[in-house]
Design a protein around this motif. Structure first.
Motif, short mmCIF file in Angstrom:
data_model
loop_
_atom_site.label_atom_id
_atom_site.label_comp_id
_atom_site.label_asym_id
_atom_site.label_seq_id
_atom_site.Cartn_x
_atom_site.Cartn_y
_atom_site.Cartn_z
N SER A 1 -8.47 13.49 8.55
CA SER A 1 -7.64 13.47 8.74
C SER A 1 -6.69 13.15 7.19
N MET A 2 -7.91 11.79 6.80
CA MET A 2 -8.00 11.37 5.37
C MET A 2 -7.84 12.41 3.82
N GLN A 3 -8.58 13.05 4.32
CA GLN A 3 -8.91 14.37 3.32
C GLN A 3 -7.81 15.51 3.30
N HIS A 4 -7.64 15.55 4.81
CA HIS A 4 -6.25 17.09 4.67
C HIS A 4 -6.18 16.58 4.29
N PHE A 5 -4.58 15.22 4.48
CA PHE A 5 -3.58 14.59 3.61
C PHE A 5 -3.63 14.74 2.54
N LEU A 6 -5.01 14.23 1.81
CA LEU A 6 -4.87 13.61 0.07
C LEU A 6 -4.96 15.23 -0.22
N ALA A 7 -5.89 16.57 0.58
CA ALA A 7 -5.31 17.92 0.12
C ALA A 7 -4.19 18.20 0.27
N ARG A 8 -2.88 17.73 0.63
CA ARG A 8 -1.71 18.17 0.76
C ARG A 8 -0.83 17.24 -0.67
N LEU A 9 -1.30 16.08 -0.59
CA LEU A 9 -0.53 15.37 -1.75
C LEU A 9 -1.66 16.05 -3.46
N GLY A 10 -2.63 16.79 -3.02
CA GLY A 10 -3.11 17.00 -4.79
C GLY A 10 -4.36 16.71 -4.66
N ASP A 11 -4.69 15.97 -3.69
CA ASP A 11 -6.00 15.47 -4.68
C ASP A 11 -6.78 13.78 -5.55
N PRO A 12 -5.40 13.35 -5.30
CA PRO A 12 -5.65 12.21 -6.65
C PRO A 12 -6.47 11.67 -6.84
N GLN A 13 -7.67 11.41 -5.55
CA GLN A 13 -8.74 10.71 -5.81
C GLN A 13 -9.88 11.09 -6.30
N ARG A 14 -9.51 12.80 -6.88
CA ARG A 14 -9.97 13.38 -7.50
C ARG A 14 -9.67 13.11 -9.29
N LEU A 15 -9.38 12.29 -9.18
CA LEU A 15 -8.39 12.61 -10.97
C LEU A 15 -8.84 10.91 -11.40
N LEU A 16 -9.44 10.37 -10.31
CA LEU A 16 -9.53 8.62 -10.88
C LEU A 16 -11.76 8.81 -10.93
N ARG A 17 -11.30 7.22 -12.14
CA ARG A 17 -13.10 6.64 -11.91
C ARG A 17 -12.48 5.44 -11.05
N CYS A 18 -13.68 5.40 -10.65
CA CYS A 18 -14.29 4.63 -9.60
C CYS A 18 -15.18 2.97 -9.49
N VAL A 19 -14.36 2.10 -9.02
CA VAL A 19 -16.13 1.36 -8.35
C VAL A 19 -15.76 0.81 -7.47
N HIS A 20 -16.27 1.29 -6.15
CA HIS A 20 -16.07 1.12 -4.89
C HIS A 20 -16.44 -0.12 -4.38
N ILE A 21 -16.39 -0.71 -3.15
CA ILE A 21 -16.82 -2.34 -2.95
C ILE A 21 -16.61 -1.79 -1.52
N ALA A 22 -17.56 -2.51 -1.34
CA ALA A 22 -17.25 -3.02 0.15
C ALA A 22 -18.52 -4.02 0.86
N GLY A 23 -18.42 -4.73 1.71
CA GLY A 23 -19.32 -5.47 2.26
C GLY A 23 -18.08 -6.42 3.14
N THR A 24 -19.30 -7.34 3.07
CA THR A 24 -17.92 -8.46 4.61
C THR A 24 -16.96 -10.12 4.22
N ASN A 25 -17.63 -10.32 3.41
CA ASN A 25 -16.99 -11.50 2.98
C ASN A 25 -17.08 -10.78 0.58
N GLY A 26 -16.10 -11.29 -0.10
CA GLY A 26 -16.50 -11.39 -1.39
C GLY A 26 -16.31 -10.10 -1.87
N LYS A 27 -15.53 -9.58 -1.88
CA LYS A 27 -14.76 -7.56 -2.00
C LYS A 27 -13.40 -8.18 -3.10
#
Length: 429
Positions: free
Chosen positions: A24-50
């Motif tokens: 659903s998130m991907q379909h929704f972003l497509a309707r918004l023009g896929d802004p995520q494709r315009l970004l250079r990201c650092v993606h952070i996961a983890g239990t603590n310290g993010k």
């Protein structure tokens, strides 16, 4: 739509339960023009310290002159805290405008609170043409709404028990969810332990041919107090680095951020040693081991909402805060492991004031919290009907050389911090 109306729209989305999944998130972003494709990201996961890693990385990239977005969660007192560009929170006007756009594109379709805030962050960062976007995972990773990006670098801080009802009841299962942010050939930095969680991360990186750089193996940090040393990738060694965040565990967090900077440098981004030092010195992460004085009393705020976070708080209380007495103000959500976290810190306290962390059915009552404590600790307990009442009682019983530690849920930290210091976005309103 004004800011208040936008906030009301967003609050109504809390009625929809947590939903893990990307379709659903991907379909929704497509309707918004896929802004995520315009970004250079650092993606952070983890239990603590993010958040600490993200805050340090955001500060260093900003100090290097890059327009840097930072999306984090949860917030302390205002949802606008979740969205920053180069240290400035999103304005009320931009917040309302983008929520209005999201609502119009939704056209009555269902979306969750976190999906909405994530979409807002991606839209704002793309619209503002940021050089970088530092994105903190909300929960897990594999099915988290932020996992629609292909980053320049992925960070997995660590794995411990938290959100078991959504992520699984073993370290391996939780690690598999966090490993979901690992993308083919995208480098990963991590401080994962040498246990089953570490095995899962290593195997996933190997399967996806994602280079893995481990704290303690490929880079490291050491030191104590306000200065520390970093032994980095490519033989880099930096000494006498500023450490603005409290707690020994912050050395690994800042080391992760520095390793991510080095991987960006390898990709051609210019970040000097002076800019690294300046960024570290300016790093702030409110509500996490945050110390201050207010009305002649010493306060320490920390969102130690899971057992690993509580263990880190205990270590800091034992090593960094000399005091006459410790007065603990604690509140937690009932769906957390309130037993292990509270039991970790309670033995250090001379008095324990228990309160409800939020005006929510999810919040544990003071009586529920008291029931998990051993008899020796129960004798020190006072139950307060509200957060203002809990703070009033703590101030009344504390002397100048006592320490009032407010901890547990970030909902409690946010409410207490606003009462004691004001909201983080107040200066920009």
């Amino acid at each position: 739509m004004n800011c208040q109306q936008a906030q009301h729209f967003l609050d109504q989305l809390q009625l929809f339960k947590i939903k893990l999944g990307l379709d659903s998130m991907q379909h929704f972003l497509a309707r918004l023009g896929d802004p995520q494709r315009l970004l250079r990201c650092v993606h952070i996961a983890g239990t603590n310290g993010k958040g600490s890693v993200g805050a340090a990385l955001h500060a260093m990239l900003t100090a290097a002159g890059y327009k840097t977005g930072f999306y984090t969660s949860p917030h302390l007192s205002s949802v606008r805290e979740r969205f920053q560009i180069s240290g400035t929170y999103i304005s009320k006007e931009d917040f309302a405008r983008l929520i209005s756009r999201i609502e119009s594109v939704l056209d009555g379709r269902q979306i969750t609170y976190f999906e909405c805030t994530t979409a807002l962050a991606l839209l704002w960062f793309a619209e503002q043409q940021t050089d970088f976007a530092v994105l903190e995972v909300g929960m897990g990773g594999r099915l988290d709404a932020t996992n629609v990006v292909t980053p320049l670098v992925s960070v997995i801080t660590n794995v411990s028990m938290d959100h078991e009802q959504h992520l699984g009841d073993t370290l391996a299962k939780i690690a598999a969810e966090k490993a979901g942010i690992i993308k083919p050939a995208v480098p990963v930095v991590s401080a994962i332990a040498e246990d089953e969680s570490g095995r899962v991360i290593r195997e996933t990186c190997a399967e996806r041919q994602a280079p893995l750089y481990l704290f303690g193996r490929d880079f490291s940090g050491s030191g104590a107090g306000s200065l520390w040393q970093y032994q980095g990738l490519d033989g880099l060694k930096l000494t006498d680095l500023p450490m603005p965040l409290r707690g020994g565990h912050q050395i690994s967090n800042c080391s992760l951020a520095l390793a991510a900077v080095q991987l960006l440098q390898r990709q051609g981004w210019a970040i000097s040693e002076a800019q690294i030092r300046s960024g570290l010195a300016q790093t702030r992460w409110p509500g996490r081991l945050e110390y201050f004085r207010s009305e002649g009393r010493q306060f320490l705020l920390d969102g130690a909402h899971n057992p690993a976070g509580a263990a880190a708080l205990r270590e800091v209380l034992c090593s960094e805060f000399p005091r006459q007495r410790l007065i603990l103000v604690w509140g937690a959500m009932a769906d957390k492991d309130i037993n292990a976290a509270l039991r970790e810190v309670a033995p250090l306290a001379d008095r324990i004031i228990l309160t409800k962390a939020a005006d929510s059915e999810r919040a544990a009552s003071p009586e529920q919290l008291a029931a998990v404590l051993p008899e020796a600790s129960q004798a020190k307990v006072i139950c307060a009907a509200s957060i203002p009442a809990a703070l009033d009682q703590a101030r009344a019983m504390a002397a100048e050389d006592d320490l009032i530690c407010v901890s547990g849920s970030l909902y409690l930290i946010g409410a207490a911090r606003e009462l004691l210091l004001g909201g983080l976005t107040d200066a920009e309103e």
